[in-house]
Motif scaffolding. Structure first.
Motif, mmCIF file in Angstrom:
data_model
loop_
_atom_site.group_PDB
_atom_site.id
_atom_site.type_symbol
_atom_site.label_atom_id
_atom_site.label_comp_id
_atom_site.label_asym_id
_atom_site.label_seq_id
_atom_site.Cartn_x
_atom_site.Cartn_y
_atom_site.Cartn_z
ATOM 1 N N PRO A 89 0.831 -1.206 0.000
ATOM 2 C CA PRO A 89 0.000 0.000 0.000
ATOM 3 C C PRO A 89 0.863 1.252 0.000
ATOM 4 N N GLU A 90 0.365 2.258 -0.695
ATOM 5 C CA GLU A 90 1.046 3.557 -0.791
ATOM 6 C C GLU A 90 0.233 4.561 0.013
ATOM 7 N N ARG A 91 0.829 5.136 1.062
ATOM 8 C CA ARG A 91 0.059 5.982 1.970
ATOM 9 C C ARG A 91 0.885 7.187 2.395
ATOM 10 N N ASN A 92 0.244 8.095 3.158
ATOM 11 C CA ASN A 92 0.975 9.213 3.761
ATOM 12 C C ASN A 92 0.944 9.148 5.277
ATOM 13 N N THR A 93 0.123 8.249 5.845
ATOM 14 C CA THR A 93 0.013 8.088 7.294
ATOM 15 C C THR A 93 -0.060 6.601 7.599
ATOM 16 N N VAL A 94 0.733 6.144 8.570
ATOM 17 C CA VAL A 94 0.784 4.724 8.892
ATOM 18 C C VAL A 94 0.681 4.541 10.407
ATOM 19 N N GLY A 95 -0.029 3.503 10.814
ATOM 20 C CA GLY A 95 -0.075 3.163 12.227
ATOM 21 C C GLY A 95 1.103 2.270 12.582
ATOM 22 N N VAL A 96 2.028 2.775 13.390
ATOM 23 C CA VAL A 96 3.126 1.936 13.890
ATOM 24 C C VAL A 96 2.527 0.959 14.896
ATOM 25 N N PRO A 97 2.662 -0.353 14.682
ATOM 26 C CA PRO A 97 1.992 -1.308 15.572
ATOM 27 C C PRO A 97 2.437 -1.165 17.023
ATOM 28 N N SER A 98 1.494 -1.299 17.923
ATOM 29 C CA SER A 98 1.799 -1.280 19.354
ATOM 30 C C SER A 98 2.703 -2.457 19.694
ATOM 31 N N GLY A 99 3.905 -2.173 20.184
ATOM 32 C CA GLY A 99 4.857 -3.232 20.499
ATOM 33 C C GLY A 99 5.487 -3.856 19.279
ATOM 34 N N GLY A 100 5.494 -3.129 18.160
ATOM 35 C CA GLY A 100 6.044 -3.684 16.929
ATOM 36 C C GLY A 100 6.718 -2.641 16.075
ATOM 37 N N TRP A 101 6.823 -2.933 14.782
ATOM 38 C CA TRP A 101 7.553 -2.061 13.861
ATOM 39 C C TRP A 101 6.862 -2.063 12.501
ATOM 40 N N VAL A 102 7.191 -1.050 11.708
ATOM 41 C CA VAL A 102 6.710 -0.965 10.334
ATOM 42 C C VAL A 102 7.847 -0.431 9.471
#
Length: 541
Positions: A475-488
């Motif tokens: 996916p191509e986005r401008n806002t991402v949710g960094v996972p709780s207790g994780g990484w992106v």
């Protein structure tokens, strides 16, 4: 300033053209947009056109003290930009302190003339803007939190198109109604403009088909519930039943919250109302009718969040090809994001845990906005005393980011930027940390879209995790949710010269310092690879 009554309370609300939410900005792909903003209130103001890439037009991006100084009372500024290679839904909002609580509205970008959607044209298109209602003045709320060092008070309600809905006291008449015709398909243009809450959304007994996110088409998928972080936009198709039962269908928006802090654990409700072709209601909100109510996930349902995000894929068909994912990386960064606890300044009393003061940071830097706009300082070669270029590429103090935090959690307050040569291909891994609490952080990057090529739980492993990256249709986005207790893991091409903000879209975390800026230098290709000069009416500092 507009007087608005909600939840048994009347308050003066900062608005644009007297509207809450504000008026939509409507354009076509390729249009040149010109918007004059005049400040008629006592607060300084600036407007950010969230998700517009602002190619070489960083002066129009809008974050206060990053690309411009704010528009002062009685003054005006004309924002000018061209919409390129984008179509779908974005949004605009105030970008100074917490004023975006009521100063926001949708941006609707239609395809070029004679161009079609990659799905059947809907019968009607409806903006759905989520927000948070505060009985208190939001500037007072954040000022008190910053002075005390404690968590800020939470909102009093969520809203759908400015209306809390019938599940709150005194708000039965303040309920959004979506009127639909049996058998017709509707495009819902959904924006999460809430200050501090990710939100679930569902409509009782109806399935939603996700077709676009952050003004980029995605491979359509069906879901009963969507999750949308503050800053994100999502377009969904809703097909009305051909023969609806005589019932009331509720649409609900409720919180997704992963930290230990208090949050607004309430639910905004709207009504899906069927009407016949002659506008006679097939159902209504009459108490005599059965009320169909959707089930939202639990507020801390991280499994749903992970599964939902994994369903997002760029469309990438021959008519709408996906943008090229950078394959060879010029620069790789690891940024820790999260909350921390700083000692209370001498002579003050702080109300954070054990007398500390809450802070937030990226790579242990709690960013301080300057009093001169970063872009002006950069353009005129006057950075001395405004910012420095020593932002760390990696965490300066490595530790087990999702394990037991170290004893010394103090952040460094500073104004640092990361400098990138033009056309640098960037891989950026955002890692949540456990210093104060695990929490999902919606990170927004100005000036660019990025590809979400990977994500996972625990600590990012640079040796093994890249083998699972999606480099074909992420996916191509401008806002991402960094996972709780994780990484992106994100990838983008730094092909847009200027100064570009990146920050958490939970406004409290931004206020605490979870923000930074990228400086992208001009290229060697002349005017087409260079930042345009500032406009003559740029607000002074």
């Amino acid at each position: 300033m507009t007087n608005v009554t909600r939840l048994c309370t009347t308050k003066a609300l900062l608005t644009v053209n007297g509207q809450y939410p504000g008026p939509p900005v409507v354009a076509r792909e390729g249009d040149r947009v010109v918007i004059k903003v005049t400040n008629n209130v006592k607060n300084n103001i600036s407007i950010h056109w969230h998700g517009i890439r602002q190619l070489r037009s960083g002066w129009a991006d809008g974050p206060a003290y990053v690309t411009q100084c704010p528009i002062q009372t009685g003054q005006s500024y004309v924002y000018k930009f061209i919409v390129k290679r984008q179509r779908g839904t974005l949004w605009w909002h105030a970008h100074i302190s917490w004023l975006r609580a009521s100063i926001h509205g949708p941006i609707i970008i239609y395809p070029k003339k004679n161009a079609s959607y990659p799905f059947p044209r809907p019968h009607q298109e409806v903006p759905i803007v989520f927000g948070e209602w505060w009985n208190a003045d939001t500037e007072t709320v954040i000022n008190q939190a910053m002075q005390s060092g404690a968590q800020a008070n939470v909102s009093d309600a969520y809203t759908i198109n400015g209306l809390p809905g019938l599940m709150y006291n005194c708000s039965t008449n303040d309920t959004f109604r979506l009127k639909v015709n049996p058998g017709k398909t509707y495009l819902l243009r959904i924006v999460n403009a809430a200050l501090n809450s990710d939100l679930f959304f569902a409509i009782a007994n109806h399935t939603l088909t996700v077709v676009e996110a952050d003004a980029v088409y995605v491979k359509p998928f069906q879901t009963n519930v969507i999750l949308i972080t503050p800053g994100q936009t999502t377009n969904v198709l809703l097909t009305a039943m051909s023969q609806p039962p005589n019932a009331t269908f509720l649409m609900l928006a409720g919180p997704f919250a992963t930290g230990t802090a208090a949050f607004d654990n309430s639910t905004s409700a709207g009504i899906l109302e069927y009407v016949t072709s002659n506008a006679t209601a097939v159902n209504s909100s009459s108490s005599s009718l059965p009320m169909m109510k959707p089930t939202l996930p639990a507020p801390n349902d991280t499994s749903f969040a992970a599964n939902f995000s994994q369903k997002m894929r760029s469309l990438g068909n021959p008519k709408f090809p996906a943008a090229a994912v950078p394959q060879k990386m010029d620069k790789q960064f690891l940024f820790t994001v999260g909350l921390g606890l700083n000692p209370c300044p001498q002579g003050q009393t702080c109300q954070g845990p054990n007398g500390t003061k809450f802070a937030a940071s990226i790579n242990n830097i709690s960013f301080i906005l300057p009093t001169t706009a970063l872009l002006q300082a950069y353009y005129f070669n006057q950075s001395n005393g405004v910012y420095n270029t020593t932002f760390p590429d990696n965490p300066p103090f490595p530790f087990n980011y999702t394990g037991t935090p170290p004893n010394n959690t103090q952040t460094l307050n500073d104004t640092r930027v990361e400098v990138l040569p033009f056309n640098t291909s960037v891989q950026l891994v955002l890692q949540d940390t456990s210093i104060a609490t695990f929490e999902s952080h919606p990170l927004h990057l100005h000036g660019f879209n990025f590809f979400i090529v990977g994500q996972g739980m625990g600590n990012y492993n640079a040796s093994t995790d890249p083998s699972n990256f999606n480099l074909v249709d992420p996916p191509e986005r401008n806002t991402v949710g960094v996972p709780s207790g994780g990484w992106v893991a994100l990838r983008f091409l730094a092909d847009n010269p200027g100064v570009w903000f990146m920050h958490c879209h939970l406004e409290l975390h931004t206020s605490w310092g979870l923000k930074m800026a990228w400086v992208v230098l001009n290229g060697n290709g002349g005017r087409s690879q260079s930042l345009l000069p500032p406009p003559k009416d740029l607000p002074p500092c």
